[in-house]
Design an enzyme around this catalytic site. Structure first.
Site, PDB file in Angstrom:
ATOM      1  CB  SER A   1       5.389   9.490  -5.120  1.00  0.00           C
ATOM      2  OG  SER A   1       5.409   8.181  -4.608  1.00  0.00           O
TER       3      SER A   1
ATOM      4  CG  ASP B   1      -1.128   7.645  -1.187  1.00  0.00           C
ATOM      5  OD1 ASP B   1      -0.976   6.523  -1.720  1.00  0.00           O
ATOM      6  OD2 ASP B   1      -0.344   8.593  -1.375  1.00  0.00           O
TER       7      ASP B   1
ATOM      8  CG  HIS C   1       0.335   7.441  -4.783  1.00  0.00           C
ATOM      9  ND1 HIS C   1       0.959   7.951  -3.674  1.00  0.00           N
ATOM     10  CD2 HIS C   1       1.317   7.235  -5.708  1.00  0.00           C
ATOM     11  CE1 HIS C   1       2.259   8.031  -3.907  1.00  0.00           C
ATOM     12  NE2 HIS C   1       2.496   7.619  -5.139  1.00  0.00           N
TER      13      HIS C   1
END
Length: 233
Positions: free
Chosen positions: A126, A181, A213
């Site tokens: 991320s 996600d 995610h």
């Protein structure tokens, strides 16, 4: 006792030494709100072991504790600030560059210890992957490679502007993204990879249709295979 506010220097790094010779290094950057030990623990939970890359040190730094705008200024362990989580948001480039300088010190320390920069890979999950993009394609184009898991580059990023000026020698990229996600949308991750590929970056991309995610077991195993091939130690 309240945690110290530290908007610049890294807090600490969790380091996993190789069982054999130390011939290469992987720097793994956590996502927003996490820590180096946190993402290492997440990997251990999924794989029931650490990442395994022959003769390679694993380094998991922890981002400074700083005010974070998407949380209304609340303190969080984040690599840089941003106005909002969206592809079209302007980059808070000053905070990005401060983070690049701090993590860059780890790269220099590894090089000073005898690890050639072409035996160093940097990447992350991320926001960690986003910072890795800046480090690899703006400041350290001589490293072995970069990996990005559920990550992104903003649409008008300075990365694209600077990479356009480079004709060759860009580090290869391993990228993976979950199809479900809800935070960094799949299309954002795909658009990032396609944009870099169009600018000359050699890319490997994996989609995981059921992944949200999060990290995934198969994703980490494919990453291990790619790292072993890229580092070749």
């Amino acid at each position: 006792m309240a945690a110290p506010i530290n908007t610049g220097r890294l807090l600490h790094s969790t380091v996993v030494l190789p069982k054999g010779a130390n011939l290469a290094s992987v720097i793994f950057l956590h996502g927003s709100g996490d820590t180096g030990s946190g993402v290492r623990g997440w990997i251990e939970t999924l794989l029931r072991r650490d990442l395994e890359v022959k003769n390679t040190k694993l380094i998991f730094p922890t981002a400074p504790l700083r005010p974070y705008s998407p949380m209304n200024g609340a303190l969080s362990n984040v690599w840089f600030d941003r106005k909002k989580i969206a592809p079209t948001a302007d980059e808070c480039i000053e905070s990005v560059d401060i983070a690049c300088e701090e993590v860059g010190k780890i790269l220099r320390e590894e090089a000073d210890s005898g690890i050639s920069k072409n035996k160093i890979v940097i990447g992350g999950f991320s926001m960690g992957g986003a910072l890795a993009y800046h480090l690899a394609y703006r400041f350290h184009r001589d490293i072995a490679g970069v990996f990005s898991l559920s990550s992104f580059i903003n649409k008008d990023s300075i990365i694209y502007q600077e990479v356009k000026q480079v004709k060759n020698g860009l580090p290869p990229l391993f990228a993976a993204h979950g199809g479900k996600d809800p935070l960094v949308l799949f299309d954002w991750g795909v658009d990032t990879v396609k944009a870099l590929e169009s600018l000359g970056v050699s890319t490997v991309f994996h989609e995981f249709p059921r992944l949200h995610h999060e990290l995934g077991v198969q994703e980490l195993r494919l990453l291990e295979e790619w790292l072993s091939k890229i580092l070749n130690v």
